[in-house]
Design a protein around this motif. Structure first.
Motif, PDB file in Angstrom:
ATOM      1  N   HIS A 129      46.079 -19.995  13.536  1.00  0.00           N
ATOM      2  CA  HIS A 129      45.156 -20.146  14.674  1.00  0.00           C
ATOM      3  C   HIS A 129      45.661 -21.230  15.625  1.00  0.00           C
ATOM      4  N   GLY A 137      32.859 -19.288  13.783  1.00  0.00           N
ATOM      5  CA  GLY A 137      31.522 -19.239  13.206  1.00  0.00           C
ATOM      6  C   GLY A 137      31.365 -20.330  12.158  1.00  0.00           C
ATOM      7  N   ASN A 170      33.872 -22.611  11.074  1.00  0.00           N
ATOM      8  CA  ASN A 170      34.651 -23.848  11.198  1.00  0.00           C
ATOM      9  C   ASN A 170      34.385 -24.648  12.463  1.00  0.00           C
ATOM     10  N   LEU A 214      28.082 -15.116  23.390  1.00  0.00           N
ATOM     11  CA  LEU A 214      28.145 -14.691  24.790  1.00  0.00           C
ATOM     12  C   LEU A 214      26.742 -14.604  25.401  1.00  0.00           C
ATOM     13  N   GLU A 229      25.557 -17.965  26.269  1.00  0.00           N
ATOM     14  CA  GLU A 229      26.278 -18.457  27.456  1.00  0.00           C
ATOM     15  C   GLU A 229      25.696 -17.856  28.732  1.00  0.00           C
ATOM     16  N   VAL A 272      34.548 -19.592  19.626  1.00  0.00           N
ATOM     17  CA  VAL A 272      33.752 -20.344  20.600  1.00  0.00           C
ATOM     18  C   VAL A 272      34.618 -20.789  21.791  1.00  0.00           C
ATOM     19  N   SER A 285      36.157 -19.122  23.777  1.00  0.00           N
ATOM     20  CA  SER A 285      36.044 -18.270  24.965  1.00  0.00           C
ATOM     21  C   SER A 285      34.885 -18.697  25.868  1.00  0.00           C
ATOM     22  N   ARG A 313      41.339 -14.741  24.859  1.00  0.00           N
ATOM     23  CA  ARG A 313      40.398 -14.658  23.744  1.00  0.00           C
ATOM     24  C   ARG A 313      40.938 -13.815  22.575  1.00  0.00           C
ATOM     25  N   VAL A 336      40.625 -15.358  18.404  1.00  0.00           N
ATOM     26  CA  VAL A 336      39.925 -14.870  17.212  1.00  0.00           C
ATOM     27  C   VAL A 336      40.957 -14.307  16.236  1.00  0.00           C
ATOM     28  N   ASP A 337      40.510 -13.926  15.031  1.00  0.00           N
ATOM     29  CA  ASP A 337      41.438 -13.424  14.016  1.00  0.00           C
ATOM     30  C   ASP A 337      42.249 -12.239  14.557  1.00  0.00           C
TER      31      ASP A 337
HETATM   32  P1  ATP Z   1      36.921 -17.438  11.084  1.00  0.00           P
HETATM   33  O1  ATP Z   1      37.090 -16.836   9.733  1.00  0.00           O
HETATM   34  O2  ATP Z   1      38.210 -17.462  11.856  1.00  0.00           O
HETATM   35  O3  ATP Z   1      36.203 -18.745  11.067  1.00  0.00           O
HETATM   36  P2  ATP Z   1      34.606 -16.300  12.434  1.00  0.00           P
HETATM   37  O4  ATP Z   1      34.097 -14.929  12.371  1.00  0.00           O
HETATM   38  O5  ATP Z   1      33.752 -17.373  11.880  1.00  0.00           O
HETATM   39  O6  ATP Z   1      36.056 -16.359  11.840  1.00  0.00           O
HETATM   40  P3  ATP Z   1      35.513 -16.151  15.215  1.00  0.00           P
HETATM   41  O7  ATP Z   1      35.608 -14.654  15.291  1.00  0.00           O
HETATM   42  O8  ATP Z   1      36.712 -16.950  15.514  1.00  0.00           O
HETATM   43  O9  ATP Z   1      34.863 -16.703  13.913  1.00  0.00           O
HETATM   44  O10 ATP Z   1      34.359 -16.632  16.205  1.00  0.00           O
HETATM   45  C1  ATP Z   1      33.060 -16.130  16.128  1.00  0.00           C
HETATM   46  C2  ATP Z   1      32.106 -17.148  16.710  1.00  0.00           C
HETATM   47  O11 ATP Z   1      32.403 -17.383  18.093  1.00  0.00           O
HETATM   48  C3  ATP Z   1      30.671 -16.671  16.648  1.00  0.00           C
HETATM   49  O12 ATP Z   1      29.884 -17.714  16.134  1.00  0.00           O
HETATM   50  C4  ATP Z   1      30.350 -16.369  18.103  1.00  0.00           C
HETATM   51  O13 ATP Z   1      28.982 -16.516  18.445  1.00  0.00           O
HETATM   52  C5  ATP Z   1      31.197 -17.396  18.806  1.00  0.00           C
HETATM   53  N1  ATP Z   1      31.413 -17.035  20.219  1.00  0.00           N
HETATM   54  C6  ATP Z   1      31.980 -15.919  20.718  1.00  0.00           C
HETATM   55  N2  ATP Z   1      31.938 -15.908  22.077  1.00  0.00           N
HETATM   56  C7  ATP Z   1      31.317 -17.063  22.447  1.00  0.00           C
HETATM   57  C8  ATP Z   1      30.949 -17.654  23.693  1.00  0.00           C
HETATM   58  N3  ATP Z   1      31.203 -17.045  24.851  1.00  0.00           N
HETATM   59  N4  ATP Z   1      30.323 -18.852  23.646  1.00  0.00           N
HETATM   60  C9  ATP Z   1      30.059 -19.473  22.489  1.00  0.00           C
HETATM   61  N5  ATP Z   1      30.371 -18.975  21.289  1.00  0.00           N
HETATM   62  C10 ATP Z   1      30.993 -17.792  21.253  1.00  0.00           C
END
Ligand code: ATP
Ligand code: FE2
Length: 325
Positions: free
Chosen positions: A115, A135, A137, A179, A182, A259, A261, A285, A289-290
């Protein structure tokens, strides 16, 4: 050098191709499990088993169109950990099978490092401070004087994305809610004071969440609350990042994770860095993300560990950013 990367630590199964010489991502496709009510581990692994071939099918079409084949791939990289055991096993199995079939050296990489490193690939920053906000971290990470990644600050309870998603759930805005929050925040400029907790370079968001819940019952305006939530927690994060940058003397800053983004967060980061005469940059973006491309690039970073021997490449669900791999 073309590298194929396979991501499979949680909800995403993705494949990416990076051409190092051309400094370009050639291919980046994925399938994603939608666990609206949280992650049902059995359903998750069933999803990956049933769907990973869809990404391989797309890769095959890409190969045909671009006149490339597995003969052109010099290295295979896969997410060895950290992550959920069942997802990790499927990614490892696919990577090892391809390595054996096409006799391509293989390397297992650390998903969190990938990442960060993909951020360096796009921004060309040499030694940045990172804010990793997904989400789960919320961590402030940089390389220490021994060039090892080190966590300088983190959340002591819930992650920032988690806080945002939990509040969005209360508002009935669906999951993930980043989103939607936001968009609502953009409709207000009325700041309602909210509590925030900073301990050194660590933060805590559970108290803020309880307070928001209370304020929602007291019938505050929803847009005002979304705006105030963003202003409070993003400013909290900027304060600790600034502290960490001053402490480590880093002059570059990147935000990674879902987050990242958020436009308002990016704006605050840019302002903070301007005041410190530091550089800030963001990148698309899709790569925050993954995804498979970040795993491919981490394979390049770790290429010296690659070999044709697949025996010692067991999934490592519990490694951290500070682990050896
Ligand atoms: P990881 O295993 O990498 O931690 P994850 O599913 O927890 O994966 P990501 O896919 O990297 O995380 O990010 C998801 C998070 O990003 C969600 O909590 C989502 O609400 C947040 N997110 C996405 N877009 C926005 C935005 N525009 N503003 C704020 N938060 C956002
Ligand atoms: Fe991730």
């Amino acid at each position: 050098m073309i590298i194929l990367g396979i991501e499979g630590t949680a909800h995403t199964f993705g494949i990416g191709l990076i051409d190092i010489k051309k400094d370009k991502v050639l291919f980046n496709e994925k399938v994603q499990f939608k666990g609206d009510e949280g992650m049902d581990l059995r359903k998750l692994s069933e999803f990956h088993v049933a769907n990973f071939h869809l990404v391989l099918d797309k890769l095959e079409v890409f190969f045909e169109n671009e006149k490339i084949s597995f003969k052109d791939i010099e290295l295979i990289s896969f997410s060895q950990g950290p992550g959920l055991g069942n997802s990790l096993k499927i990614a490892a199995l696919v990577a090892k099978t391809l390595s054996l079939k096409y006799k391509i050296p293989i390397v297992g990489v650390n998903h969190i490092k990938s990442h960060l490193e993909i951020g360096k690939f796009f921004t060309k920053f040499k030694d940045p401070m990172f804010l990793y906000v997904s989400g789960v971290n919320t961590q402030i990470i940089a390389k220490d004087e021994f060039k090892n990644y080190r966590v300088y600050g983190e959340t002591e309870d819930i992650g920032l994305g988690n806080l945002i998603d939990s509040f969005a759930r209360l508002l009935g805005l669906g999951f993930p809610g980043g989103l939607a929050i936001e968009e609502r925040a953009k409709l207000s400029k009325n700041y309602i004071p909210l509590p925030f907790t900073i301990k050194g370079m660590n933060v805590s968001f559970a108290g803020l969440y309880s307070n928001l819940k209370k304020k929602l019952n007291e019938e505050y305006d929803v847009n005002d609350l979304c705006y105030s939530l963003q202003e409070t927690c993003f400013a909290t994060m900027m304060e600790v990042v600034e502290r960490a940058m001053a402490y480590t003397k880093k002059k570059e800053f990147i935000i990674v994770g879902g987050v990242a983004s958020n436009k308002r967060l990016s704006e605050m980061a840019r302002e903070m860095c301007k005041l410190r005469s530091a550089k800030y940059d963001s990148f698309p973006r899709e790569y925050c993300v993954d995804n498979g491309a970040m795993i491919a690039y981490q394979g390049y970073v770790d290429r010296k560990r690659a070999s044709l021997d697949i025996k010692n490449l067991k999934p490592t669900p519990y490694i951290t950013i500070e682990s050896q791999i």
